[in-house]
Design an enzyme around this catalytic site. Structure first.
Site, short mmCIF file in Angstrom:
data_model
loop_
_atom_site.label_atom_id
_atom_site.label_comp_id
_atom_site.label_asym_id
_atom_site.label_seq_id
_atom_site.Cartn_x
_atom_site.Cartn_y
_atom_site.Cartn_z
N PRO A 1 0.86 -1.19 0.00
CA PRO A 1 0.00 0.00 0.00
C PRO A 1 0.89 1.24 0.00
O PRO A 1 1.80 1.34 0.81
CB PRO A 1 -0.76 -0.12 1.33
CG PRO A 1 0.19 -0.84 2.23
CD PRO A 1 0.99 -1.77 1.35
N MET A 2 0.65 2.16 -0.91
CA MET A 2 1.46 3.38 -0.96
C MET A 2 0.55 4.57 -1.22
O MET A 2 0.05 4.75 -2.33
CB MET A 2 2.54 3.26 -2.04
CG MET A 2 3.52 2.12 -1.80
SD MET A 2 4.97 2.21 -2.85
CE MET A 2 5.80 3.62 -2.13
N GLN B 1 -6.77 -1.76 4.07
CA GLN B 1 -5.95 -1.30 5.19
C GLN B 1 -6.63 -0.15 5.94
O GLN B 1 -7.09 0.82 5.33
CB GLN B 1 -4.57 -0.84 4.72
CG GLN B 1 -3.63 -0.55 5.89
CD GLN B 1 -2.25 -0.11 5.45
OE1 GLN B 1 -2.05 1.04 5.12
NE2 GLN B 1 -1.30 -1.04 5.45
N CYS C 1 3.01 4.05 8.84
CA CYS C 1 3.05 5.31 8.08
C CYS C 1 3.89 6.35 8.80
O CYS C 1 3.64 6.66 9.96
CB CYS C 1 1.63 5.83 7.87
SG CYS C 1 1.58 7.40 6.96
N LYS D 1 1.02 -4.15 9.40
CA LYS D 1 2.26 -3.68 8.77
C LYS D 1 2.95 -2.71 9.72
O LYS D 1 2.31 -1.80 10.25
CB LYS D 1 1.97 -2.99 7.43
CG LYS D 1 3.22 -2.66 6.61
CD LYS D 1 2.83 -2.26 5.18
CE LYS D 1 4.07 -2.18 4.28
NZ LYS D 1 4.83 -0.94 4.48
N GLY E 1 10.83 -3.22 1.86
CA GLY E 1 11.69 -2.05 1.94
C GLY E 1 12.91 -2.14 1.05
O GLY E 1 13.72 -3.06 1.20
N GLY F 1 7.13 -2.48 -3.26
CA GLY F 1 6.51 -1.17 -3.33
C GLY F 1 7.00 -0.38 -4.53
O GLY F 1 6.67 -0.69 -5.68
#
Length: 332
Positions: free
Chosen positions: A7-8, A68, A98, A139, A200, A223
């Site tokens: 998720p971004m 999410q 986040c 997450k 990451g 991502g």
């Protein structure tokens, strides 16, 4: 091995989820966070972030999407999770990673990594609020300012009902600056009994293979790397010799042209006019890392804002060589 799509916020939305899952190789997606601030949200808010709920919680290519939620109040999170569960998401994912200042200022996202007990309350409340068959995952990052509570936070998630933990291997203080500290993930794996997914700074096949080795994880979440190289998941599978992987031929620029066209079509249909040109430039900007043609395309579009002109440019892509000179077609 599973490859998950990250998720971004502001980047990997339902448009890119559709496009990237059409290219292939991803096993599951997670929506951008739906922010919970106290009230029970109407269905239209969930559907705006995750329109795949109208398609059985799958992208049009058939890849499951997990919703999410981001928030810090256990009661509000539970009420919204129960309300969202009515719409049939593949599962509920909880955001404890986040790094955005506005989110952290209000006690959400990575700020909760300072309080494992509050994490446990949030996870437990959500787990109790949704049907038993519905997965609840989480997450996290390695911590807020440091890693001192890293394992305690992971244990709070797992012990309170999270069935899976994705670890973005940086702290909130690290932001998105390289490197990612994959070598810290084994400590989290040893501390919990649920699957741990590494995330990451995975931009290439080589980095994916090294992350698997260093972290000890069986699964990865991709991502920005897969946004920059939409064929990355397929290439990782080919490198690992998976039986269901396609031939090792990489996804190249000509393979992506139909997806660039689809992306622009969906952007024009579903997003506000002021967002459209910027979204295409944003994607091309990331793809510059992998494709020389994307560099040329980005430079051509960099200052262009007229939607009709951009549409003409996109329509002409399959018929031209980006290495040649290009002048803007007249908009109709």
């Amino acid at each position: 091995m599973r490859l998950l799509l990250a998720p971004m916020e502001g980047l990997l939305d339902f448009v890119l989820r559709d496009v990237l899952t059409r290219v292939g190789g991803s096993d599951r997606c997670v929506s951008e966070f739906i922010r919970i601030t106290g009230s029970v949200l109407p269905d239209k808010v969930y559907l705006r972030t995750m329109p795949e709920l109208r398609n059985g919680s799958k992208t049009l290519a058939g890849v499951p999407v997990r919703a999410q939620l981001l928030g810090s109040d256990p009661v509000s999170m539970a009420e919204n999770a129960a309300n969202l569960a009515r719409l049939g998401p593949e599962g509920i994912d909880l955001n404890f990673g986040c790094p955005a200042k506005v989110v952290n200022r209000h006690g959400g996202g990575a700020s909760l990594l300072q309080d494992p007990q509050q994490i446990a309350r949030v996870v437990s409340a959500v787990r109790s609020a949704v049907p038993a068959h519905m997965p609840v995952s989480a997450k996290m990052r390695l911590g807020f300012n440091d890693r001192t509570l890293m394992t305690e936070c992971a244990q709070a998630m797992a012990d309170s009902g999270a069935c899976e933990i994705v670890v973005h291997a940086r702290t909130k203080l690290d932001g998105y600056r390289p490197p990612a500290y994959w070598e810290e993930i084994p400590r989290i794996r040893e501390a919990v009994s649920v699957p741990v997914v590494a995330n990451g700074e995975i931009w290439t096949v080589e980095e994916a293979l090294r992350c698997l080795e260093v972290s000890g994880c069986e699964d990865l979440m991709l991502g920005r790397g897969i946004v920059a190289d939409p064929g990355l998941a397929l290439a990782i599978r080919a490198a690992l010799g998976q039986e269901d992987a396609p031939a090792a031929r990489p996804v190249d620029w000509p393979d992506l042209l139909p997806q660039v066209q689809r992306f622009w079509h969906m952007v024009c249909e579903d997003l506000e006019p002021r967002q459209r040109a910027g979204r295409l430039k944003q994607w091309l900007n990331l793809m510059r890392r992998r494709f020389p043609q994307a560099e040329i395309a980005y430079q051509e579009l960099r200052t262009q804002t007229d939607q009709l002109a951009i549409s003409a440019w996109v329509a002409a892509l399959p018929q031209r060589d980006l290495a040649q000179e290009w002048s803007w077609p007249e908009a109709a």
